[in-house]
Design a protein around this motif. Structure first.
Motif, PDB file in Angstrom:
ATOM      1  N   HIS A 138      -1.738  -1.252  -1.141  1.00  0.00           N
ATOM      2  CA  HIS A 138      -1.299   0.078  -1.590  1.00  0.00           C
ATOM      3  C   HIS A 138       0.169   0.244  -1.216  1.00  0.00           C
ATOM      4  O   HIS A 138       0.492   0.768  -0.149  1.00  0.00           O
ATOM      5  CB  HIS A 138      -2.148   1.179  -0.951  1.00  0.00           C
ATOM      6  CG  HIS A 138      -3.525   1.282  -1.507  1.00  0.00           C
ATOM      7  ND1 HIS A 138      -3.880   2.201  -2.448  1.00  0.00           N
ATOM      8  CD2 HIS A 138      -4.626   0.542  -1.266  1.00  0.00           C
ATOM      9  CE1 HIS A 138      -5.163   2.052  -2.760  1.00  0.00           C
ATOM     10  NE2 HIS A 138      -5.627   1.048  -2.058  1.00  0.00           N
ATOM     11  N   TYR A 149      -4.855   6.164   2.624  1.00  0.00           N
ATOM     12  CA  TYR A 149      -4.853   5.418   1.374  1.00  0.00           C
ATOM     13  C   TYR A 149      -3.967   6.128   0.353  1.00  0.00           C
ATOM     14  O   TYR A 149      -3.770   7.340   0.417  1.00  0.00           O
ATOM     15  CB  TYR A 149      -6.267   5.285   0.797  1.00  0.00           C
ATOM     16  CG  TYR A 149      -7.260   4.680   1.756  1.00  0.00           C
ATOM     17  CD1 TYR A 149      -6.996   3.470   2.370  1.00  0.00           C
ATOM     18  CD2 TYR A 149      -8.468   5.324   2.032  1.00  0.00           C
ATOM     19  CE1 TYR A 149      -7.906   2.910   3.246  1.00  0.00           C
ATOM     20  CE2 TYR A 149      -9.384   4.773   2.908  1.00  0.00           C
ATOM     21  CZ  TYR A 149      -9.093   3.558   3.515  1.00  0.00           C
ATOM     22  OH  TYR A 149      -9.991   3.011   4.385  1.00  0.00           O
ATOM     23  N   ARG A 191      -4.114   6.662  -3.621  1.00  0.00           N
ATOM     24  CA  ARG A 191      -5.016   6.483  -4.748  1.00  0.00           C
ATOM     25  C   ARG A 191      -4.384   7.080  -6.009  1.00  0.00           C
ATOM     26  O   ARG A 191      -3.575   8.012  -5.950  1.00  0.00           O
ATOM     27  CB  ARG A 191      -6.346   7.166  -4.471  1.00  0.00           C
ATOM     28  CG  ARG A 191      -7.022   6.739  -3.176  1.00  0.00           C
ATOM     29  CD  ARG A 191      -8.487   7.077  -3.256  1.00  0.00           C
ATOM     30  NE  ARG A 191      -9.166   7.021  -1.983  1.00  0.00           N
ATOM     31  CZ  ARG A 191      -9.583   5.893  -1.398  1.00  0.00           C
ATOM     32  NH1 ARG A 191      -9.359   4.739  -1.963  1.00  0.00           N
ATOM     33  NH2 ARG A 191     -10.225   5.942  -0.241  1.00  0.00           N
ATOM     34  N   SER A 211       0.459   9.028  -7.643  1.00  0.00           N
ATOM     35  CA  SER A 211      -0.644   8.828  -6.704  1.00  0.00           C
ATOM     36  C   SER A 211      -0.788  10.010  -5.764  1.00  0.00           C
ATOM     37  O   SER A 211       0.135  10.818  -5.593  1.00  0.00           O
ATOM     38  CB  SER A 211      -0.418   7.543  -5.887  1.00  0.00           C
ATOM     39  OG  SER A 211      -0.181   6.431  -6.727  1.00  0.00           O
ATOM     40  N   THR A 253      -9.341   1.228  -7.095  1.00  0.00           N
ATOM     41  CA  THR A 253      -9.308   2.320  -8.061  1.00  0.00           C
ATOM     42  C   THR A 253     -10.697   2.614  -8.605  1.00  0.00           C
ATOM     43  O   THR A 253     -11.395   1.733  -9.083  1.00  0.00           O
ATOM     44  CB  THR A 253      -8.379   1.956  -9.227  1.00  0.00           C
ATOM     45  OG1 THR A 253      -7.093   1.665  -8.708  1.00  0.00           O
ATOM     46  CG2 THR A 253      -8.285   3.095 -10.218  1.00  0.00           C
TER      47      THR A 253
END
Length: 647
Positions: free
Chosen positions: A275, A548, A550, A612, A624
């Protein structure tokens, strides 16, 4: 005669003060002799006190002999007295000058005791020193609000003047931060006592930049105990080999925090590789500029549910609770906030008081696309270093089953560890190929476009300068191949020296990691704010909460304006806490990589493909779509003022 000479030699060996005392006795003796000559030979009668005063003045001021008159014997005795006085006081001046020179030389060596209180002690010297001073200048001076002074004492086996010059050249220190450098061995109890660690608020032990780093760190911890000056505040040290952690904790005692440097570095590198952008998030959270983690009383939030509060706070982000001494990051949304709890907030200043937002949650903007199975990933690791084995372990923990990791290096350490590493992984397939990663032909033969993620490691067998030069060469080769072939993959590189980050930035790499920076920031944070220790322990623990990045389209609709409060509510529906967002369009132009932490809940955002959301979540790193999905709901007003009306 020999005994007299021997006694004189012993007297001289006692130093400057003994010689000054000898000269004082000689001056007194000559005063008595001069007084006797005045009483016996002076033309006029005089009393004893006047004669003693006259003898003393003639000894101290030879020029008075020009005013004398009388018999030849009297004038001759006064001349001898004046000449003797010249010898005595010229010798005295020479002794004083020599003593001052010796004292100044001793001060330059940095061997004097540091008389400070509530200062920060740094034992050792490395590139980390400059980062520590930069961060402490923000933390300590900012905390004092511009009032008072703060001090950092550094003890290293290095010349004091060279340390001070290096600090002046590399760090812009504020006037209210004073740095005191002392020369001595951080492993010698007598030298350690010089910086007065017993009265320090925090002691940071730096490892050396050689293979004996852990041994020196443990010896420094023992030296603090042996000197009887164990700090009353936090003692922080870093260990590179996990096998030495137990020994370091025993040497450090109960108040010591020992950071597993390689494990933390490996975890950050793996997460950042999967990431891109996470290193910037960690730098922001661990640094003292911008948003930090603070504790506050719940106040009017008492009795409300954790999940309900998240979208309602305009100026800060609630990330967890401290309950009965235990840190609960991202607890279940239905957890009620008790009066005895402490809120764990992400805010820009320590005195931030939570304010209700006027923004509401628009349930129609929350999306539900359905959960997808994890997708196996292909990772290419170029290079090897001491963190390599830990990196493989972290990849095996985070990426989905069936993934592949290929390591290309000519490092013999990898060759000797390959069989053991392959046998130790359970979720991925590990392969190894020997090759010089600085050669274009070697990289061209790897078919880099077939990989989802590329991680370039700095070679710790070389000096940091040479290692970064080779890393940049490899990075430019890979970047050129990706551009010319239109390959899409994340490209993350590790650099050894923080000063080389500007060179890396011009290559438009997706992300880069300074090997020692994250762990250094972690050590400084814990040293300055012991209460944050449990928070960061949870963040960097494999079984705890993690950060994270995402895709935004897993939370809200794209290309439609939406309040950030709605993004927070969407993340909470997944059981996550939203910390901020990343806009892909500004990722390369923005100094922070397009990352914004703790934005106001009322901020209107329009997410596009590639944008994101930064979240705090538990469990293994998911790809994902591998997340449960919220149920879309109608628009609800979330903000209420303390009086009960809408904010």
């Amino acid at each position: 005669m020999r005994r007299l000479r021997y006694g004189f030699d012993n007297l001289v060996a006692r130093g400057t003060w003994a010689m000054i005392g000898l000269l004082a006795v000689a001056a007194l003796a000559m005063t008595v002799v001069g007084a006797t000559a005045v009483l016996a030979l002076a033309p006029g009668a005089t009393d004893l006190p006047s004669a003693l005063w006259s003898g003393l003045m003639r000894t101290m001021s030879p020029g008075m002999v020009t005013q004398d008159s009388g018999s030849p014997a009297f004038l001759g005795s006064m001349l001898v007295l004046a000449l003797t006085g010249i010898v005595i006081f010229s010798t005295l001046i020479g002794l004083i000058k020599t003593g001052l020179d010796h004292k100044l030389a001793s001060l330059r060596k940095g061997r004097s005791l540091v008389i400070e209180r509530d200062h920060t002690v740094v034992l050792g010297w490395s590139e980390q020193v400059f980062l520590i001073l930069s961060e402490l200048s923000v933390a300590r001076v900012g905390r004092s609000g511009g009032r008072g002074r703060t001090c950092v004492a550094i003890l290293a086996d290095k010349d004091r003047v060279s340390m001070e010059e290096a600090i002046r050249d590399r760090v812009a220190l504020p006037r209210r931060l004073r740095v005191v450098c002392r020369t001595g061995s951080p492993t010698d109890p007598a030298d350690v006592a010089i910086v007065n660690p017993g009265r320090a608020r925090a002691v940071i032990v730096l490892g050396s930049e050689d293979a004996d780093s852990d041994a020196r760190t443990i010896k420094s911890l023992l030296a603090l105990d042996a000197a009887g000056v164990r700090p009353r505040g936090r003692l922080v040290a870093g260990i590179r080999d996990p096998d030495n952690l137990i020994a370091a904790r025993l040497a450090g005692g109960g108040n010591a925090l020992i950071v597993d440097v390689d494990e933390v570095s490996a975890r950050v590198m793996v997460q950042t590789c999967l990431h891109a952008g996470l290193s910037t998030v960690y730098n922001d959270l661990l640094g003292f500029q911008g948003n930090e983690i603070y504790y506050r009383q719940p106040g009017e939030l008492t009795g409300e549910r954790f999940g309900d509060v998240l979208p309602t706070l305009e100026n800060c982000s609630l990330i967890g609770l401290e309950r009965e001494g235990r840190v609960l990051l991202n607890p279940p949304g239905e957890t009620a906030i008790d009066a005895g709890d402490r809120l764990i907030l992400l805010a820009d200043t320590e005195g931030t008081k939570p304010v209700r937002t006027s923004a509401g949650v628009d349930g129609e903007m929350i999306v539900a696309t359905g959960a997808h199975a994890p997708v196996a990933r292909r990772v290419l690791v170029l290079g090897w270093n001491d963190c390599g084995a830990a990196i493989v372990t972290e990849f095996d923990r985070y990426i989905p089953r069936g993934s592949q990791v290929k390591i290309v290096t000519n490092d013999s350490r990898m060759t000797s560890q390959a069989a053991a590493l392959s046998a130790g992984v359970a979720r991925l397939t590990l392969t190894h190929e020997a090759g010089d990663i600085t050669r274009y032909r070697t990289l061209e033969a790897l078919n880099i476009g077939a990989y989802d993620h590329v991680l370039i490691l700095a070679d710790d067998r070389l000096s940091p300068h040479v290692a970064d030069s080779r890393t940049l060469l490899t990075l430019l080769h890979v970047r050129e191949m990706s551009r010319s072939n239109g390959w899409r993959h994340t490209l993350v590189t590790e650099i050894a020296k923080d000063r080389d980050r500007r060179l890396v930035e011009v290559t438009e790499v997706d992300d880069f990691i300074v090997s020692s920076k994250i762990t250094s920031l972690l050590m400084i944070q814990v040293a300055e704010n012991p209460r944050r220790h449990d928070v960061f322990t949870d963040l960097f623990d494999a079984g705890g909460q993690e950060i994270y990045i995402r895709p935004a389209d897993a939370y809200v609709r794209l290309s439609v304006p939406v309040d950030y409060a709605t993004v927070v509510a969407a993340a909470q529906a997944y059981g996550e806490v939203a910390l901020g967002y990343r806009m892909d369009c500004t990722a390369t132009a923005h100094s922070g990589g397009g990352i914004v932490l703790n934005p106001p809940k009322s901020r209107r955002l329009t997410f596009e493909p590639g944008d994101s959301v930064i979240v705090l979540a538990g469990g293994a790193l998911r790809q994902t779509g591998d997340i449960p999905l919220p149920v879309a709901q109608g628009r609800t007003a979330q903000g209420r003022s303390p009086t009960g009306g809408n904010a």
